[in-house]
Design an enzyme around this catalytic site. Structure first.
Site, PDB file in Angstrom:
ATOM      1  CG  HIS A 199      54.968  59.179 -28.239  1.00 16.04           C
ATOM      2  ND1 HIS A 199      53.977  58.698 -27.652  1.00 16.04           N
ATOM      3  CD2 HIS A 199      54.835  60.451 -27.935  1.00 16.04           C
ATOM      4  CE1 HIS A 199      53.444  59.640 -26.820  1.00 16.04           C
ATOM      5  NE2 HIS A 199      53.991  60.811 -27.168  1.00 16.04           N
ATOM      6  CB  ALA A 224      46.369  63.359 -29.635  1.00 15.98           C
ATOM      7  NE  ARG A 225      49.464  60.549 -24.318  1.00 14.86           N
ATOM      8  CZ  ARG A 225      50.667  61.120 -24.482  1.00 14.86           C
ATOM      9  NH1 ARG A 225      50.787  61.418 -25.675  1.00 14.86           N
ATOM     10  NH2 ARG A 225      51.351  61.801 -23.541  1.00 14.86           N
ATOM     11  CB  ILE A 249      49.413  70.647 -29.915  1.00 14.28           C
ATOM     12  CG1 ILE A 249      50.569  70.387 -28.938  1.00 14.28           C
ATOM     13  CG2 ILE A 249      49.760  69.936 -31.460  1.00 14.28           C
ATOM     14  CD1 ILE A 249      50.810  69.175 -28.436  1.00 14.28           C
ATOM     15  CG  ASP A 265      38.786  72.107 -27.472  1.00 10.14           C
ATOM     16  OD1 ASP A 265      39.908  72.069 -27.829  1.00 10.14           O
ATOM     17  OD2 ASP A 265      38.252  71.989 -26.407  1.00 10.14           O
ATOM     18  CG  ASP A 273      54.347  60.676 -33.276  1.00  8.08           C
ATOM     19  OD1 ASP A 273      55.261  60.226 -33.846  1.00  8.08           O
ATOM     20  OD2 ASP A 273      54.318  61.509 -32.344  1.00  8.08           O
ATOM     21  CG  MET A 320      41.185  64.848 -27.954  1.00 10.71           C
ATOM     22  SD  MET A 320      39.341  64.866 -28.197  1.00 10.71           S
ATOM     23  CE  MET A 320      39.414  63.515 -29.291  1.00 10.71           C
ATOM     24  N   PRO A 321      43.534  65.349 -25.315  1.00 10.38           N
ATOM     25  CG  PRO A 321      43.198  65.930 -23.039  1.00 10.38           C
ATOM     26  CD  PRO A 321      43.390  66.391 -24.420  1.00 10.38           C
ATOM     27  CD  GLU A 339      52.986  55.359 -27.647  1.00  8.76           C
ATOM     28  OE1 GLU A 339      52.725  55.492 -29.150  1.00  8.76           O
ATOM     29  OE2 GLU A 339      53.166  56.168 -26.983  1.00  8.76           O
TER      30      GLU A 339
END
Ligand code: NAD
Length: 330
Positions: free
Chosen positions: A296, A234-235, A156, A175, A259, A206-207, A264
């Site tokens: 999300h 992402a998260r 992504i 990264d 997002d 990133m995760p 959440e």
């Protein structure tokens, strides 16, 4: 072959029906997910695919084993709702769909950033009040003059970088594993601090892991270029939300597009109209006019839905036919 498809929303059902016809497989659908009530309904089926958000019930794995079930195909990239040790112990292969439409999330990241750059929410608010004036609070900026930091340059992040590069922006990246193939349009930095330092837009891809929990906290926001825009597709756990509110309040950051939100779970993707939001922090996010929040939804396009439905059913069939899958997670 009989497959039970859980979490099948209305728009997914015709896609699954078409896939079933093509593959000569029976697919029975329900919009419910696997829980204490529905798990027994799997008895008699050969395969299972679901879109779990909540964890599976504790005893589900042993039950599925007793029904002769060998796999669960999760129709998302994330698979943290599974107890992989328990799945393994009961001979159940969990598969996911690691990349189903990175374009969808990348394009939404850019959309959200542009909304903030061009002050779209504020303009729309003023239009609703019939205020058609031109004034500094709604003056925009030009993305082509900006520096954009992309944090996490996988599926992504790489596409997001490419899109911003297309606008003429300078793209810097960070990264753990820089991708040499992207060096023609991403200027990699050695640390997240170096990447955000001169960025007008910082976008996270990133995760969430143990080591990057709340990586975006007040200390890091102090390193941002003053007036930067933060985008998180992402998260939620990557951003310390309380610190973000403080940084926005103090004007360290201009605005944020989120997002995802770190807690959440109880709210997304549910219809909360007329219901109380108990989480005060979440309520502050929703009330803050410097934040554009979406539930999300970055992934949610026609292409993603098609790839998720077909991918989940294909992974199910793959395990039933071969005993394993290239999308196995362990
Ligand atoms: P990916 O695995 O292709 O790329 C992730 C990148 O992050 C990798 O290059 C990896 O090296 C890097 N990375 C991991 N830990 C890092 C760290 N601590 N510091 C710096 N870099 C690190 O993943 P992707 O498919 O590009 O997905 C990116 C994120 O988007 C994930 O968090 C995913 O859950 C999220 N996502 C969100 C939505 C949505 O609808 N909002 C949909 C799909 C995915």
């Amino acid at each position: 072959t009989k497959i039970k498809m859980f979490g099948a929303r209305a728009e997914e059902q015709p896609i699954a029906q078409q896939w079933a016809r093509t593959h000569h497989v029976r697919v029975d659908m329900t919009d419910e997910i696997i829980d204490e009530q529905t798990v027994d309904g799997i008895k008699g089926y050969d395969g299972v695919t679901t879109l779990q958000v909540a964890d599976l019930p504790e005893d589900a794995y042993a039950k599925l084993k007793s029904f002769g079930i060998k796999q669960i195909a999760q129709r998302s990239a994330g698979f943290d709702m599974y107890d992989l040790a328990k799945a393994k112990k009961n001979g159940i292969i969990i598969t996911n769909i690691p990349s189903y439409s990175p374009e969808s999330i990348a394009e939404y990241a850019v959309t959200t950033a542009l909304d903030l750059v061009r002050r779209v929410p504020r303009i729309q608010q003023r239009v609703r009040e019939h205020n058609f004036t031109w004034q500094p609070p709604i003056q925009g900026r030009v993305v082509g003059n900006m520096t954009v930091a992309v944090i996490g340059t996988g599926h992504i992040g790489a596409l997001t970088a490419k899109l911003f590069h297309g606008f003429g922006a300078k793209v810097v990246g960070y990264d753990l594993y820089p991708n040499v193939q992207l060096r023609s349009f991403i200027d990699y930095q050695d640390s997240v601090n170096a990447a955000v330092k001169d960025a007008d837009i910082v976008t996270i891809h990133m995760p969430a892991t143990a080591e990057n929990h709340h990586m975006f906290n007040y200390d890091l926001f102090k390193q941002f270029k003053p007036g930067a825009i933060l985008v998180n597709m992402a998260r939620g756990a990557l951003v310390d939300t309380a610190d973000l509110l403080r940084a926005l309040d103090e004007g360290l950051l201009d605005s944020a597009g989120l997002d995802v939100y770190e807690k959440e779970g109880p709210y997304v993707p549910n219809d909360m109209r007329g219901k109380q939001i108990d989480d005060q922090l979440f309520q502050k996010v929703l009330d803050n006019d410097k934040i554009v929040y979406s539930p999300h939804i970055a992934y949610y396009t026609d292409e993603a839905v098609k790839n998720l439905v077909e991918g989940g059913l294909a992974a199910t069939l793959e395990v039933l036919e071969t005993g394993d899958s290239k999308f196995r997670v362990d």
